[in-house]
Scaffold this active site. Structure first.
Site, PDB file in Angstrom:
ATOM      1  N   MET A  77      42.987  28.485  45.343  1.00 44.86           N
ATOM      2  CA  MET A  77      43.689  27.880  46.469  1.00 44.86           C
ATOM      3  C   MET A  77      45.191  28.171  46.406  1.00 44.86           C
ATOM      4  SD  MET A  77      41.712  24.198  46.587  1.00 44.86           S
ATOM      5  CE  MET A  77      42.566  23.631  48.065  1.00 44.86           C
ATOM      6  N   HIS A  78      45.888  27.787  47.461  1.00 41.96           N
ATOM      7  CA  HIS A  78      47.357  27.698  47.525  1.00 41.96           C
ATOM      8  C   HIS A  78      48.112  29.017  47.596  1.00 41.96           C
ATOM      9  CE1 HIS A  78      46.316  23.639  46.437  1.00 41.96           C
ATOM     10  NE2 HIS A  78      46.111  23.918  45.163  1.00 41.96           N
ATOM     11  N   ASP A 233      38.070  26.524  45.732  1.00 45.98           N
ATOM     12  CA  ASP A 233      37.224  26.635  44.544  1.00 45.98           C
ATOM     13  C   ASP A 233      36.574  25.322  44.120  1.00 45.98           C
ATOM     14  OD1 ASP A 233      39.706  25.628  43.762  1.00 45.98           O
ATOM     15  OD2 ASP A 233      40.105  27.211  42.311  1.00 45.98           O
TER      16      ASP A 233
END
Length: 479
Positions: A77-78, A233
């Site tokens: 992520m991110h 995830d």
């Protein structure tokens, strides 16, 4: 048949499942991280595409993929992947564990609107502060940015030609109105961005597009294979483990540690440093307590004493009363509940009798107390945990699992052997998108054994947890 692709930091994993969710084949392609400066962590998106080609070729070498109906995506992520109007990548993706944007994150978090709308602290690892860093330090790149995509969503863009994200991953950007499950125009404007630069949003079990014909032909798939929205995830792992209903939770004992709890309602509490994100399924949310060094702290100690984690934990035997030594596992800061990037690890209470075994137990206890702090933070938001599944490398130690069960006052279920992680959860989401199935197919894995708390030791561990908190407070005051 269904395919799950999980774009991790160190590799891209693919699984192939049948209609009954049995894994028929799997493949992994490695990825490398570039660190051009201290605190920086980047990857070239072109490497993700090469990895996807590699895993699809490996799956196709052993299986006829002509019956595949759906593909699901999961991933780290991110990350900030910036592309121009032609769809070309403007710079390497800034990854989740990149900390360069700490000043931008602090400035955003000082504005109450960010927590109020997103439901979360603006952490330096989230996407919005990274893009703010690009705006400040690479203005020419920012000016050319036509679209911002998360890592797995760039993979989707290549697979389908569609710029789409889904709720669980989008919630980790700081731009999502997490309660409304939509981009916040107000927060985007504060970043100098517009909705037009954001991908279209779908639910994780929805169809996001179809596989491009040229890829389908190259990989031996039929025309019209759908690509599901997928999930970040941890949300994908939750779908893989059947943690989709309120009261269900999992404990991930990996490099970092996650206490993930499914929720049927949006109930944020940003000051607790609990992550409140959308789940991968419609009308559902989840909360996470996150610790930055879980098995990473144990592996650090193993290197220090010139051993390895398996050797250290194998000889511990039955659970004992907690060590007099206190270990703080904050080797690189901490998220939940402290939100303290400056926090650092420590041993306290060392004595002549402290040997390698006592140090090992202290490290495991410290990580367990960090999880207990996460559990307390989750409960402060009203989240109740009724069942808990343990996964990750640390779950191979029954000694540690009983310690965690005792500290958390929760029985811990250990699933039967099998892969129920992000790639498997992504395949389930691909099956949902292709067939119209819902959460009913996200069933928990069979349980191999249940580890109950040791009630005789709970009072001693409660006292040790209090000492742990006192040491952190004293160290923070001293530094």
């Amino acid at each position: 048949m269904y395919i799950g692709l999980d774009l991790g930091t160190s590799g891209l994993k693919a699984v192939l499942t049948d209609d009954h969710q049995a894994i028929l084949a799997e493949a992994t392609a490695p990825l490398e991280v570039q660190r051009p400066a201290s605190g920086w962590s980047e990857q070239n998106p072109s490497d993700w595409l090469r990895a996807a080609e590699a895993v699809m070729a490996e799956l196709g070498a052993g299986q006829d993929l002509g019956a595949v109906r759906g593909i699901g995506l999961s991933g780290q992520m991110h990350g900030a992947t910036l592309i121009d109007k032609a769809g070309d990548v403007l710079r390497p993706c800034i990854l989740w564990n990149d900390t360069r944007a700490y000043a931008e994150a602090a400035q955003m978090d000082a504005d109450p609107a960010w927590r109020e709308i997103s439901g979360n602290i603006v952490f330096a690892g989230f996407t919005a502060p990274k893009v703010a860093w690009v705006r400040a330090h690479e203005p020419e790149t920012f000016a050319r940015c036509d679209r911002i995509l998360l890592p797995k969503d760039y993979l989707r863009y290549w697979l389908t030609g569609e710029a789409v994200s889904e709720m669980s991953d989008a919630a980790g950007t700081s731009w999502l109105d997490t309660g409304a499950r939509d981009w916040s125009d107000r927060l985007l404007a504060k970043s100098g961005l517009s909705r037009a630069q954001m991908p279209r949003l779908v639910e994780g079990s929805d169809v996001s597009g179809e596989l491009r014909p040229e890829l389908a032909k190259r990989w031996g798939l039929a025309a019209g294979v759908v690509v599901a929205g997928g999930a970040g995830d941890n949300a994908a792992s939750a779908v893989g483990m059947g943690v989709v209903n309120p009261g269900q939770a999992f404990l991930s004992l990996g490099t970092s540690g996650v206490l993930f709890a499914a929720s049927g309602a949006y109930q944020p509490d940003a000051p607790s440093a609990v992550h409140t994100f959308c789940h991968a399924l419609p009308g559902a949310w989840h909360q996470m307590g996150v610790i930055l060094a879980c098995t990473d702290a144990l592996n650090w100690y193993a290197r220090l004493v010139q051993s390895d984690a398996q050797t250290l934990t194998a000889g511990l035997g039955a659970l004992q009363a907690p060590s007099e030594t206190v270990f703080l596992p904050y080797l690189g800061g901490e998220r939940t509940p402290h939100n303290d990037p400056a926090a650092r690890g420590a041993f306290a209470g060392l004595g002549h009798a402290t040997d390698r075994s006592a140090g090992t137990r202290a490290v495991l206890e410290g990580i367990s107390f960090a999880f207990a702090d996460c559990h307390d933070a989750l409960r402060s938001t009203g989240t109740q945990i009724d069942s808990l599944v343990a996964v990750g490398g640390g779950s191979r130690s029954d000694h540690w699992l009983q310690m965690l069960a005792t500290v958390l006052d929760l029985p811990v279920d250990v699933p039967a052997a099998g892969d129920f992680g992000g790639a498997f959860g992504a395949a389930r989401l691909g099956q949902m998108a292709a067939t119209g199935a819902g959460a009913e197919i996200a069933t928990p894995p069979p349980v191999d054994r249940r580890i109950d708390p040791d009630t005789k030791l709970q009072a001693a561990f409660s006292d040790a947890h209090a000492r742990y908190r006192a040491v952190y407070s004293a160290l923070k005051e001293a530094l």
